[in-house]
Structure formats: C-alpha cells, structure tokens
Write a protein that holds these residues in place. Sequence first.
Motif, PDB file in Angstrom:
ATOM      1  N   ASP A 169     -42.779   4.452 -25.511  1.00  0.00           N
ATOM      2  CA  ASP A 169     -43.240   4.718 -26.870  1.00  0.00           C
ATOM      3  C   ASP A 169     -44.270   5.848 -26.844  1.00  0.00           C
ATOM      4  O   ASP A 169     -44.809   6.208 -25.787  1.00  0.00           O
ATOM      5  CB  ASP A 169     -43.847   3.461 -27.496  1.00  0.00           C
ATOM      6  CG  ASP A 169     -45.071   2.969 -26.745  1.00  0.00           C
ATOM      7  OD1 ASP A 169     -46.152   3.561 -26.910  1.00  0.00           O
ATOM      8  OD2 ASP A 169     -44.954   1.989 -25.985  1.00  0.00           O
ATOM      9  N   ALA A 170     -44.552   6.411 -28.017  1.00  0.00           N
ATOM     10  CA  ALA A 170     -45.375   7.620 -28.107  1.00  0.00           C
ATOM     11  C   ALA A 170     -46.762   7.437 -27.502  1.00  0.00           C
ATOM     12  O   ALA A 170     -47.267   8.306 -26.777  1.00  0.00           O
ATOM     13  CB  ALA A 170     -45.488   8.062 -29.564  1.00  0.00           C
ATOM     14  N   HIS A 171     -47.398   6.309 -27.789  1.00  0.00           N
ATOM     15  CA  HIS A 171     -48.742   6.060 -27.270  1.00  0.00           C
ATOM     16  C   HIS A 171     -48.741   5.988 -25.745  1.00  0.00           C
ATOM     17  O   HIS A 171     -49.607   6.573 -25.076  1.00  0.00           O
ATOM     18  CB  HIS A 171     -49.293   4.764 -27.855  1.00  0.00           C
ATOM     19  CG  HIS A 171     -50.654   4.402 -27.360  1.00  0.00           C
ATOM     20  ND1 HIS A 171     -51.778   5.153 -27.634  1.00  0.00           N
ATOM     21  CD2 HIS A 171     -51.068   3.361 -26.579  1.00  0.00           C
ATOM     22  CE1 HIS A 171     -52.830   4.598 -27.057  1.00  0.00           C
ATOM     23  NE2 HIS A 171     -52.431   3.515 -26.409  1.00  0.00           N
ATOM     24  N   THR A 172     -47.750   5.289 -25.189  1.00  0.00           N
ATOM     25  CA  THR A 172     -47.656   5.152 -23.736  1.00  0.00           C
ATOM     26  C   THR A 172     -47.310   6.488 -23.091  1.00  0.00           C
ATOM     27  O   THR A 172     -47.771   6.795 -21.983  1.00  0.00           O
ATOM     28  CB  THR A 172     -46.610   4.088 -23.362  1.00  0.00           C
ATOM     29  OG1 THR A 172     -46.891   2.870 -24.056  1.00  0.00           O
ATOM     30  CG2 THR A 172     -46.606   3.825 -21.872  1.00  0.00           C
ATOM     31  N   GLN A 173     -46.500   7.307 -23.771  1.00  0.00           N
ATOM     32  CA  GLN A 173     -46.184   8.637 -23.255  1.00  0.00           C
ATOM     33  C   GLN A 173     -47.449   9.448 -23.019  1.00  0.00           C
ATOM     34  O   GLN A 173     -47.607  10.077 -21.965  1.00  0.00           O
ATOM     35  CB  GLN A 173     -45.270   9.383 -24.230  1.00  0.00           C
ATOM     36  CG  GLN A 173     -43.828   8.934 -24.209  1.00  0.00           C
ATOM     37  CD  GLN A 173     -42.957   9.778 -25.126  1.00  0.00           C
ATOM     38  OE1 GLN A 173     -43.410  10.729 -25.733  1.00  0.00           O
ATOM     39  NE2 GLN A 173     -41.695   9.417 -25.231  1.00  0.00           N
ATOM     40  N   VAL A 174     -48.345   9.443 -23.991  1.00  0.00           N
ATOM     41  CA  VAL A 174     -49.597  10.202 -23.860  1.00  0.00           C
ATOM     42  C   VAL A 174     -50.426   9.653 -22.700  1.00  0.00           C
ATOM     43  O   VAL A 174     -51.001  10.419 -21.912  1.00  0.00           O
ATOM     44  CB  VAL A 174     -50.408  10.161 -25.173  1.00  0.00           C
ATOM     45  CG1 VAL A 174     -51.770  10.824 -24.983  1.00  0.00           C
ATOM     46  CG2 VAL A 174     -49.640  10.860 -26.286  1.00  0.00           C
ATOM     47  N   GLN A 175     -50.503   8.331 -22.577  1.00  0.00           N
ATOM     48  CA  GLN A 175     -51.249   7.719 -21.477  1.00  0.00           C
ATOM     49  C   GLN A 175     -50.690   8.147 -20.124  1.00  0.00           C
ATOM     50  O   GLN A 175     -51.445   8.489 -19.201  1.00  0.00           O
ATOM     51  CB  GLN A 175     -51.201   6.193 -21.598  1.00  0.00           C
ATOM     52  CG  GLN A 175     -52.027   5.624 -22.735  1.00  0.00           C
ATOM     53  CD  GLN A 175     -51.960   4.103 -22.770  1.00  0.00           C
ATOM     54  OE1 GLN A 175     -50.953   3.495 -22.400  1.00  0.00           O
ATOM     55  NE2 GLN A 175     -53.039   3.473 -23.217  1.00  0.00           N
ATOM     56  N   SER A 204     -44.020  17.346 -25.359  1.00  0.00           N
ATOM     57  CA  SER A 204     -44.540  16.882 -24.070  1.00  0.00           C
ATOM     58  C   SER A 204     -44.706  18.035 -23.089  1.00  0.00           C
ATOM     59  O   SER A 204     -45.631  18.034 -22.264  1.00  0.00           O
ATOM     60  CB  SER A 204     -43.620  15.808 -23.474  1.00  0.00           C
ATOM     61  OG  SER A 204     -42.334  16.323 -23.228  1.00  0.00           O
ATOM     62  N   ASP A 247     -51.428  11.852 -19.413  1.00  0.00           N
ATOM     63  CA  ASP A 247     -52.828  12.003 -18.993  1.00  0.00           C
ATOM     64  C   ASP A 247     -52.983  11.576 -17.534  1.00  0.00           C
ATOM     65  O   ASP A 247     -53.705  12.215 -16.756  1.00  0.00           O
ATOM     66  CB  ASP A 247     -53.744  11.168 -19.881  1.00  0.00           C
ATOM     67  CG  ASP A 247     -53.950  11.779 -21.262  1.00  0.00           C
ATOM     68  OD1 ASP A 247     -53.738  13.003 -21.408  1.00  0.00           O
ATOM     69  OD2 ASP A 247     -54.318  11.036 -22.193  1.00  0.00           O
ATOM     70  N   GLY A 301     -44.514   0.782 -19.575  1.00  0.00           N
ATOM     71  CA  GLY A 301     -45.514   1.714 -19.087  1.00  0.00           C
ATOM     72  C   GLY A 301     -46.030   1.325 -17.712  1.00  0.00           C
ATOM     73  O   GLY A 301     -46.240   2.185 -16.849  1.00  0.00           O
ATOM     74  N   TYR A 309     -47.892  19.776 -23.827  1.00  0.00           N
ATOM     75  CA  TYR A 309     -49.048  18.912 -23.489  1.00  0.00           C
ATOM     76  C   TYR A 309     -49.329  18.925 -21.989  1.00  0.00           C
ATOM     77  O   TYR A 309     -50.488  18.916 -21.568  1.00  0.00           O
ATOM     78  CB  TYR A 309     -48.761  17.490 -23.953  1.00  0.00           C
ATOM     79  CG  TYR A 309     -49.953  16.559 -23.893  1.00  0.00           C
ATOM     80  CD1 TYR A 309     -50.853  16.490 -24.948  1.00  0.00           C
ATOM     81  CD2 TYR A 309     -50.173  15.751 -22.788  1.00  0.00           C
ATOM     82  CE1 TYR A 309     -51.952  15.635 -24.900  1.00  0.00           C
ATOM     83  CE2 TYR A 309     -51.263  14.891 -22.734  1.00  0.00           C
ATOM     84  CZ  TYR A 309     -52.151  14.843 -23.790  1.00  0.00           C
ATOM     85  OH  TYR A 309     -53.232  13.997 -23.744  1.00  0.00           O
TER      86      TYR A 309
END
Length: 274
Positions: A182-188, A213, A191, A154, A216
Amino acid sequence: MIKAEHIDVSFRKENQETVFGKERQQVLFDVSFDVKEGECLGILGESGSGKSTLGRVLCGLLKPDKGSVELEGLPLIGRGRKRGKTVISVVFQDYTTSANPRFRVRDLIGESFLVREKRERIRLDRETELEKLLELVGLDMGYSERFPHELSGGQLQRVCIARAIAVNPRIILFDEAISSLDAHTQVQVMDLLKEIQEKRKLTYLFITHDLTSVTYLCSRVLFLYQGKVAEIRDVEDIAKVTHPYAKKLLESVMDFDRIPELEADKKDGWEQAV
C-alpha cells in the motif's frame, strides 16, 4: 560499475503450428546504458516493455541473443566471470512466493548466510549477523522465529530485503519490489532503502512502472518503451524529457498530482452554490 551494450533478446513464439517452429519475438532491441557506483538507476516502463527481461539479463539469469553486460570491467557471463567479485542480489515483487512458507525468518535469511560463507570462504557468527540485519531493516529478533504468514506485507518485504543484503552484495536489483504494498508502506520501504544504500554504499537497479517512486528514490531514470531505450535522464532534469512516451508518463503523473487541487475547487464551487 555496470555497462550494458547493444542487448538484444528474443523468445520463441508460442502457439506455433509445430513444436519445431523457429519464429521468434524480439523483446529487447539494442539496449545500452551504464550504471555508476553508488547510484540508483530507475528502469521505468509499462507492462510488456521488457524491463523484467532486462533485469534477468543484468542478473545473469538470461543470456542475451546479442550484446554484453560487464560488472566493473569483467563480463557477467562467459570467460573471465569467475574472477569478478561483484555480487548482485535481487528483491522480487511477489514476496509471498519468493519466501518459503515453511521457513522461519531466521531460515530464510540463513540461506543467504550459507551462500556468503561458501563464496567468501569464511565462518559467520550467524546469530549476530541475523540480529544486525533485522535491526537494519527495522525489525527485532522477535521476528526471527515467525513464519511468512505471521508477517504483514511490509514486514515480509523487509525480511526479503534483509535476505538480499545477507549475501554481502555490491548491487541490488529491485524488480517491482514495492508495487504490491500500500502507498504508506511503499514510502516507508523506500525511506528504508535510501538509508540502507547510504550505510552500505550500495548500487541499486530499481525496476518499476511507477514514475512517482522513481523520482522519490532514484538519481537517474531510464525510460524503456517497447523494448528500446527511449530516454535516460537525471531525475532532477526529468521535466526536460523529449521522447513522446516519457512526456506522456510525466503528464499523467502531473495530472494525477492535480486531483486534490481539482477536488478542492469542486468543493469550493459546491459550497458557493449552496
């Protein structure tokens, strides 16, 4: 801001009987669309749909067999291109190979500063610009002395985003730029991209195979199927898709979203049985 008209692309087929074989395989068929200034257009398709090839055309890295691409009314390739001031940056999927392992973070971003100085004929305060860019992507100056292998996935992708912004682009193309995270880092990261787009008034092209994605991050989505534009929809109207391929993608995501619900039902049933 971007206008693509009737793009056709083909490549010479491999494994032909002679090196002079002229048989070709067409990858893109009559692709046309436009991108408005300040929007994020998602280009969605499965592997082999031609989306990365389209990305290369939009960046000027590949000349199409037919058709044209214009940036703010000027041709991307050919006569009149030098008059254009629109700059496109690219953030790639594989951040490990797109970053020189022997360069520190300051050197990776410094390459883009050099390009910008030559293009705009200016002299940058590189240290100040570096600090601003790292802050923009959520990193501090302590990261400037690190090598790529000393960063998480990330963090390295944030550096690649900073490098793309360092040339002062109007448009950034993301080619599967978050799919390796990973999924959590993708969202970060998504954003972060939203925040940067708003601050810098940028236009995004977001190439991906992941519908979630797109919904989003993007304002519109182009469904690319077997090298053809299947459908283009505003994200808020994505449930109204009519093309069978677009419907299939949408249904698969809806089924996936129901998995927690189904698992909860199974658990309740098991507890009742006990």
